[in-house]
Design an enzyme around this catalytic site. Structure first.
Site, short mmCIF file in Angstrom:
data_model
loop_
_atom_site.label_atom_id
_atom_site.label_comp_id
_atom_site.label_asym_id
_atom_site.label_seq_id
_atom_site.Cartn_x
_atom_site.Cartn_y
_atom_site.Cartn_z
N GLU A 122 0.86 -1.19 0.00
CA GLU A 122 0.00 0.00 0.00
C GLU A 122 0.90 1.24 0.00
OE1 GLU A 122 -3.44 1.19 0.15
OE2 GLU A 122 -2.19 2.99 0.05
N CYS A 138 -20.23 3.91 -4.64
CA CYS A 138 -21.36 4.52 -3.94
C CYS A 138 -22.28 5.29 -4.88
CB CYS A 138 -20.92 5.42 -2.80
SG CYS A 138 -22.34 5.80 -1.74
N ALA A 160 -19.89 -1.03 2.49
CA ALA A 160 -20.88 -1.93 3.08
C ALA A 160 -20.83 -3.30 2.41
CB ALA A 160 -22.27 -1.34 2.96
N CYS A 186 -26.76 1.28 0.72
CA CYS A 186 -26.55 2.67 0.37
C CYS A 186 -27.37 3.54 1.32
CB CYS A 186 -26.97 2.90 -1.08
SG CYS A 186 -26.55 4.54 -1.62
#
Ligand code: FAD
Length: 453
Positions: free
Chosen positions: A85, A211, A357, A389
């Site tokens: 990362e 999203c 989520a 959402c």
């Protein structure tokens, strides 16, 4: 009347567990914390084995997907894990809608990467550039080869700002912003505050995006703010959306149209795609996807959500499917051609709405199957496409959409979640961030609580 939307920092309690870190595997690790502006604790114990170039599990990406997977594998007793990362900072992106709406500070969405890296995991601070799945190796930008027995690919997605003519030049200036970048979400809030009437324009590109609710959530907050400032009658609030409807799940689309869009006078143009921003003239050009005609829309405020795609290094790799995403089985999350490779999160080909989520439901499936594979067994778990959402519809109101691959609602609570509720707003504002930092990123799935970030 002034709206009270204080900028509240959630107060990040930094976790100071020891973590090992290597930068490109070349430098003496002990020097590396000197490079990080966000090092949470100078007493971090650095215990990396120098020049180690093989790991039992390599995870590409330290976002929601990569960190939660690493944490879960550690708790399952797996040793010898590396997370590759490059970033010093971990971002809780679901907060960026609240940043754009002036509810929290941008800093509330960040934590030092070192503080979320699970104890015992080797953090290689580098950027993966190439995959060689036949030889079980990845190569970093710094030229290091890192070998693995198992690989988890989770580098998120790429936002294609450059695909809209004039957008890179216009961003951050003269009323143009986007909540899809950390540094621009505060600009959204500044633009909303300085808007004195006129055209407030919000866009949604052709999917997939991450999203899919975020482009409209910020519009609802802005509209509510204009109303509370007494300037709503001098304003047009206009939504240009490339898809044919306001939301993919009919139950929530009906609720949004009936409870929010129509009563609040929001204008919608579906099947319209933003193709150009003329910053100087304050004009946005949309292509009507049915007629191919261009429509020029003057704006005073423009919130842009650009198209998104798989990261280029994934598209160009042997791991990609024909559309560029990491090609995994949509139930097991195992790669379609390389059984020792798995993927989850935004970079994966999983045909569900890309959210944190969703990762909360994907991670336990991926780790169960990875562990089964390590033990020589068959796949044991299946993902049903669960995603969520939390549709903020005003300051203090929220519709909590939860659904699966077939767009069937899969709701957590024993009431109709398509109704706007204050309780669900509080859940999104206060409880879900805790689930993210203290549940998901620690590799836990809290029993009986299916909703995610
Ligand atoms: C404005 C906005 C609002 C949102 N609202 C919600 C919401 O309300 N609810 C919700 O659930 N989700 C929401 N999301 C979506 C959610 O944030 C993402 O789906 C989630 O963060 C994806 O996690 P990920 O780990 O796949 O990718 P990311 O979290 O993006 O992490 C990817 C990581 O990979 C690293 N990386 C990139 N390239 C490389 C490389 N070459 N080598 C190694 N590492 C690399 C990156 O530095 C990054 O740390 C929102 C997103 C935005 C932008």
């Amino acid at each position: 009347m002034m709206l009270e939307v204080p900028c509240v920092d959630t107060g990040n309690v930094l976790d100071s567990r020891p973590v090992s870190v290597k930068k490109g595997l070349k430098c003496p690790p002990v020097l590396l914390f000197g490079h990080s502006d966000h090092s949470p604790n100078p007493k971090h114990e650095v215990n990396s084995v120098e020049h180690k170039q093989h790991f039992r599990v390599v995870i590409v990406g330290g976002g929601a997907a990569g960190i939660s997977t690493a944490a879960h594998l550690v708790s399952a007793g797996i040793k010898d894990i590396a997370v590759i990362e490059p970033s010093d900072t971990h971002y809780y992106q679901p907060f960026w809608t609240f940043v754009g709406g002036g509810v929290v500070n941008a800093e509330a969405s960040t934590r030092p990467m070192a503080s979320v890296m699970p104890k015992g995991v080797e953090w290689i601070q580098a950027r993966v550039e190439r995959f060689d799945p036949d030889n079980q190796r990845v190569t970093t930008h710094e030229g290091q080869d890192i070998a693995y027995d198992y690989l988890v690919v989770a580098p998120g997605l790429q936002i294609d700002w450059h695909k809209i003519v004039g957008l890179p030049e216009a961003l951050g200036k003269q009323g143009v912003s986007s909540n899809y970048r950390y540094d621009l979400a505060p600009v959204t809030w500044a633009n909303i505050q300085s808007f004195k009437g006129g055209n407030a324009v919000f866009t949604f590109p052709p999917p997939p995006i991450k999203c899919a609710g975020a482009p409209q959530k910020i519009m609802y907050l802005a509209e509510d703010y204009f109303r509370k400032q007494g300037i709503r009658d001098k304003s047009r609030v206009i939504y240009y959306c490339a898809t044919p409807s306001i939301f993919s799940v009919p139950k929530y689309a009906t609720a949004l149209t009936g409870q929010v869009i129509k009563p609040r006078g929001i204008e919608t143009f579906f099947r319209h795609d933003l193709v150009e921003v003329r910053g100087e003239a304050k004009e946005a050009v949309f292509r009507n996807l049915q007629t191919a005609e261009d429509v020029v829309q003057p704006y005073d405020l423009l919130h842009v959500v650009p198209p998104m795609s798989a990261p280029d290094f994934i598209k160009q790799s042997p791991l990609a499917n024909e559309t560029g995403w990491v090609d995994v089985n949509q139930q097991t999350l195992q790669h379609s051609r390389y059984p020792n490779i798995f993927s989850l999160g935004d970079a994966s080909s999983l045909p569900t709405s890309k959210t944190a989520a969703a990762i909360r439901a994907q991670m336990p499936v991926l780790t169960a199957n990875l562990l089964a594979s390590m033990n020589g067994g068959q796949m044991v778990a299946e993902y049903d496409g669960y995603t969520s959402c939390p549709l903020i519809t005003a300051y203090g109101k929220l519709i909590l959409a939860e659904f699966d691959y077939d767009l069937n609602p899969k709701e957590t609570f024993p009431f109709d979640q398509s109704q706007e509720r204050y309780s669900m707003y509080l859940l999104k504002r206060y409880i879900i961030p805790m689930i993210y930092w203290d549940g998901l990123l620690k590799g836990k799935r809290w029993p009986g609580f299916e909703i995610g970030p």
